[in-house]
Design a protein around this motif. Structure first.
Motif, PDB file in Angstrom:
ATOM      1  N   GLY A 382       0.875  -1.155   0.067  1.00  0.00           N
ATOM      2  CA  GLY A 382       0.220   0.006  -0.052  1.00  0.00           C
ATOM      3  C   GLY A 382       0.939   1.323  -0.107  1.00  0.00           C
ATOM      4  N   MET A 383       0.789   2.274  -0.900  1.00  0.00           N
ATOM      5  CA  MET A 383       1.406   3.352  -1.013  1.00  0.00           C
ATOM      6  C   MET A 383       0.601   4.515  -1.542  1.00  0.00           C
ATOM      7  N   TYR A 394      -3.096  10.795  -3.786  1.00  0.00           N
ATOM      8  CA  TYR A 394      -3.197   9.496  -4.637  1.00  0.00           C
ATOM      9  C   TYR A 394      -2.973   8.434  -3.954  1.00  0.00           C
ATOM     10  N   MET A 395      -3.728   7.344  -3.885  1.00  0.00           N
ATOM     11  CA  MET A 395      -3.506   6.035  -3.161  1.00  0.00           C
ATOM     12  C   MET A 395      -3.682   4.948  -4.268  1.00  0.00           C
ATOM     13  N   ASN A 396      -2.360   3.873  -4.211  1.00  0.00           N
ATOM     14  CA  ASN A 396      -2.517   2.978  -5.303  1.00  0.00           C
ATOM     15  C   ASN A 396      -3.622   1.884  -5.011  1.00  0.00           C
ATOM     16  N   ARG A 473       7.845   9.582   4.285  1.00  0.00           N
ATOM     17  CA  ARG A 473       8.942  10.863   4.362  1.00  0.00           C
ATOM     18  C   ARG A 473       8.630  11.886   3.329  1.00  0.00           C
ATOM     19  N   ALA A 474       9.338  13.034   3.787  1.00  0.00           N
ATOM     20  CA  ALA A 474       9.062  14.019   2.705  1.00  0.00           C
ATOM     21  C   ALA A 474       9.924  14.117   1.484  1.00  0.00           C
ATOM     22  N   MET A 489       4.368   4.406   2.744  1.00  0.00           N
ATOM     23  CA  MET A 489       3.859   3.164   2.549  1.00  0.00           C
ATOM     24  C   MET A 489       2.941   2.705   3.776  1.00  0.00           C
ATOM     25  N   VAL A 490       1.858   1.765   3.578  1.00  0.00           N
ATOM     26  CA  VAL A 490       0.992   1.287   4.490  1.00  0.00           C
ATOM     27  C   VAL A 490       1.170  -0.284   4.600  1.00  0.00           C
TER      28      VAL A 490
END
Length: 680
Positions: A382-383, A394-396, A473-474, A489-490
């Motif tokens: 998950g990103m 945005y989420m994949n 992270r930035a 990332m999740v």
């Protein structure tokens, strides 16, 4: 040169067309074999998962129905007990039973027993039942000791020869004292208790069984097994100790398969649902065989079509051969083919390589963008991407599937699905990470709705709580020194958190009785002592071991001793408050911590425990064994410097109770050697 017949096999393999047809046919067979093999192996795990889920569902369904049936019968007996109260006139009681004749829809018969264990009324009336002495029976002693509803061990009816159980509830007088028992005889074959089981399609490979807590079979599709003792089975043994869930291993009949267990708590029964591996894989095996024959027939039918199609596709190759010959003879300057075949066009466009390189440069940027999108779309992790304002843009697909949301749901709506206890802290840390350009690392709970609705007010929504680990992270522009946003990332860590919680529970609990072990009990003692030092909140401590326990182990074996320990643990847990802590510290040593409890209250509880345990018994080879308690009671004192001071005082009181002849309660305070006289 040797000449071959026009349709000889050797000539067939010497042509490119023949080799391509053979290669495609062989590739087809290999692909089919590989796909079917993978489908078989993947299908086995899917079938196992699906079968376990189905078995769990059926076991829970049967458990719920039988629990509801037993609760209905217990509630009916409790209402009858409230109506009868402590009346003792046999004629009045007999008429009361006759007026409640509707209860015979659920019971084969109903009996009323007085506090001494004598049957004073029954319905329907049997000549040899009234006046029967039941004081020595297991169910009467259990009801008198626990004073709560109880379902007896199964027995065979004298007339019907059907297996039956006695569902009993206690009677109380106006002072709340034990006044007797009301019991209803339930036939396991004709009462409708197992009606859903009788409607299930059961076979040698798929069946359900119901056991008592002692391992006796109450229901089995093969009636010869009813009332027999359950065979030795690892998962069944754990279910008999109170575990419920699914497992893969050896079944009751010795075959390999899947099994699920559920607990019927009102009756103390266990529902087992079994499915052999062979039976579970049978549909998959038939499906794979059908697919194999279908694909084989398709391959044979496609060979003529492939031969014709390849002949047409290879026609430009023959033109290329002729043009190359013309170039060799100087008749042509370049090769030009009117075909859409990519390979031949690449050969023909070799002379225009510069144009191809220029076209590659023009398309470079688009290819990189497509490549990045492909990575984000295809990765199973998950990103997400967030802008510099903190809004996720945005989420994949992997993350959307994990959270159970769609890409059109706004962030302000699904952020409400973060657990309330974790939401505020996570939002504050997210803002801090955006402001300071530091990494965002957080574990939080997320409530996922397994439906298309996102309505947290829907009490019936199918939802589950996930533990997520988020690491973001930035993204910094090195020259301008500013952030473009966050990339993160999740990861789903629900299973890991559950395993950690289970390990913490097992580390502090006794596996035999389910009570706290010494480690868990000491931790709660430390917490109670710290609370006493800070707020002077009183807490009482009881320590005791079992009198006359050694003969049970020596003569009946450790299994009989374990059964006695489990019964005592159950009775002690029933007698104390839910907020109290009960522990088995080892062997036959027990401890009870009573937070917010005075010594006078603790003494009453200790006396209640002593009397309740004295009524417990186990039987081995016709001999009945009982134990008593020598209980030491104390509380934290102002002069106690550490928790061990109170433990030593309670332990000394327990030894003093043994010295007084056992089966006694001794209370000690920090500043007096013995204050029993204060409570006499």
């Amino acid at each position: 040169m040797a000449q071959f017949p026009k349709w000889s096999l050797f000539r067939f393999f010497r042509t490119l067309q023949g080799r391509l047809v053979f290669g495609l046919a062989l590739t087809w067979l290999l692909v089919v074999a590989l796909v079917l093999g993978m489908a078989w192996h993947l299908g086995q795990s899917m079938v196992q998962g699906t079968s376990l889920s189905h078995l769990r569902y059926e076991a829970n369904m049967l458990t719920d129905e039988i629990s509801q049936q037993m609760n209905s019968r217990i509630s009916a007996l409790e209402r009858l007990s409230g109506f009868i109260a402590d009346r003792d006139n046999p004629l009045w009681l007999q008429n009361a039973l006759r007026r409640n004749d509707a209860l015979l829809e659920w019971f084969e018969g109903i009996v009323i027993i007085d506090a001494a264990g004598q049957v004073v009324a029954d319905w329907p009336m049997l000549s040899d039942r009234q006046g029967l002495d039941t004081s020595h029976t297991e169910f009467f002693r259990m009801l008198k000791g626990t004073q709560s509803a109880y379902v007896s061990e199964p027995f065979v009816g004298r007339v019907s020869q059907y297996p039956m159980v006695l569902v009993s509830v206690p009677r109380f007088n106006a002072q709340g004292e034990f006044a007797g028992v009301i019991g209803g005889v339930v036939s396991l074959r004709t009462s409708g208790l197992f009606s859903r089981l009788s409607r299930m399609q059961q076979s040698a490979g798929s069946y359900a069984v119901i056991f008592t807590a002692s391992g006796k079979v109450l229901y089995h599709p093969e009636r010869d097994n009813i009332l027999s003792q359950a065979p030795n089975n690892r998962w069944l043994s754990e279910a008999l100790d109170g575990w419920q869930g699914t497992a893969v291993g050896t079944l009751m009949n010795g075959e390999a398969g899947m099994q699920a267990y559920g607990q019927v708590w009102p009756a103390g029964w266990i529902v087992g649902r079994y499915l052999t591996r062979e039976n579970a894989h049978l549909p998959l095996s038939d499906y794979i065989k059908k697919l194999w024959w279908i694909w084989a027939v398709l391959a044979v039918l496609m060979l003529p079509l492939l031969w014709w199609l390849l002949g047409r596709l290879l026609r430009p190759l023959r033109h290329l051969e002729a043009q190359i010959g013309d170039v060799g003879l100087g008749k042509r300057k370049h090769v030009a083919l009117a075909t859409s075949m990519q390979e031949l066009n690449q050969v023909a466009s070799t002379f225009n390589r510069v144009e191809g390189e220029r076209q590659t440069l023009l398309n470079s940027l688009q290819e990189r963008e497509a490549f990045l999108n492909s990575i984000l779309q295809a990765t199973p992790q998950g990103m997400f991407v967030a802008d510099f304002d903190g809004e996720i843009t945005y989420m994949n697909p992997a993350l959307l599937e994990l959270l159970g949301i769609s890409a059109t749901v706004p962030m302000s709506q699904w952020i409400k699905q973060v657990h309330p206890d974790d939401r505020e802290g996570a939002v504050d840390m997210w803002r801090h990470s955006l402001k300071t350009h530091s990494e965002f690392v957080r574990q939080l709970r997320f409530i996922r709705y397994n439906s298309s609705r996102l309505d947290d007010t829907d009490q019936n929504a199918d939802k589950e709580t996930l533990w997520l680990e988020i690491h973001a992270r930035a993204v910094m522009v090195s020259q301008a020194e500013f952030s473009l946003g966050m990339v993160g990332m999740v990861k789903d860590i629900t299973e890991r958190r559950q395993q950690e919680a289970l390990q913490r529970w097992e580390a502090e609990h006794d596996p035999l009785t389910g009570l706290l072990n010494r480690r868990g009990f000491d931790r709660r003692l430390d917490e109670a002592f710290a609370e006493f030092q800070k707020t002077s909140t009183p807490s009482a401590l009881m320590l005791f071991d079992l009198d006359h326990f050694k003969p049970i182990n020596d003569e009946g074996g450790h299994a009989l001793g374990d059964e006695m320990l489990r019964r005592i643990a159950q009775v002690v847990a029933w007698e104390v408050r839910r907020s109290d802590h009960v522990a088995r510290q080892g062997g036959d040593e027990f401890g009870v911590l009573l937070p917010s409890c005075t010594l006078s209250q603790a003494r009453k509880v200790a006396e209640s425990l002593r009397q309740a345990v004295a009524d417990i018994s186990v039987t081995h080879e016709g001999k009945e064994y009982r134990v008593t308690l020598s209980i030491g009671v104390t509380s934290f004192g102002e002069d106690d410097h550490e928790m061990e001071d109170a433990v030593k005082r309670a332990d000394a009181a327990s030894y003093e109770a043994k010295a007084q002849g056992r089966n006694a309660v001794v209370v000690k305070m920090a500043d007096t050697p013995n204050i029993n006289a204060l409570f006499d």
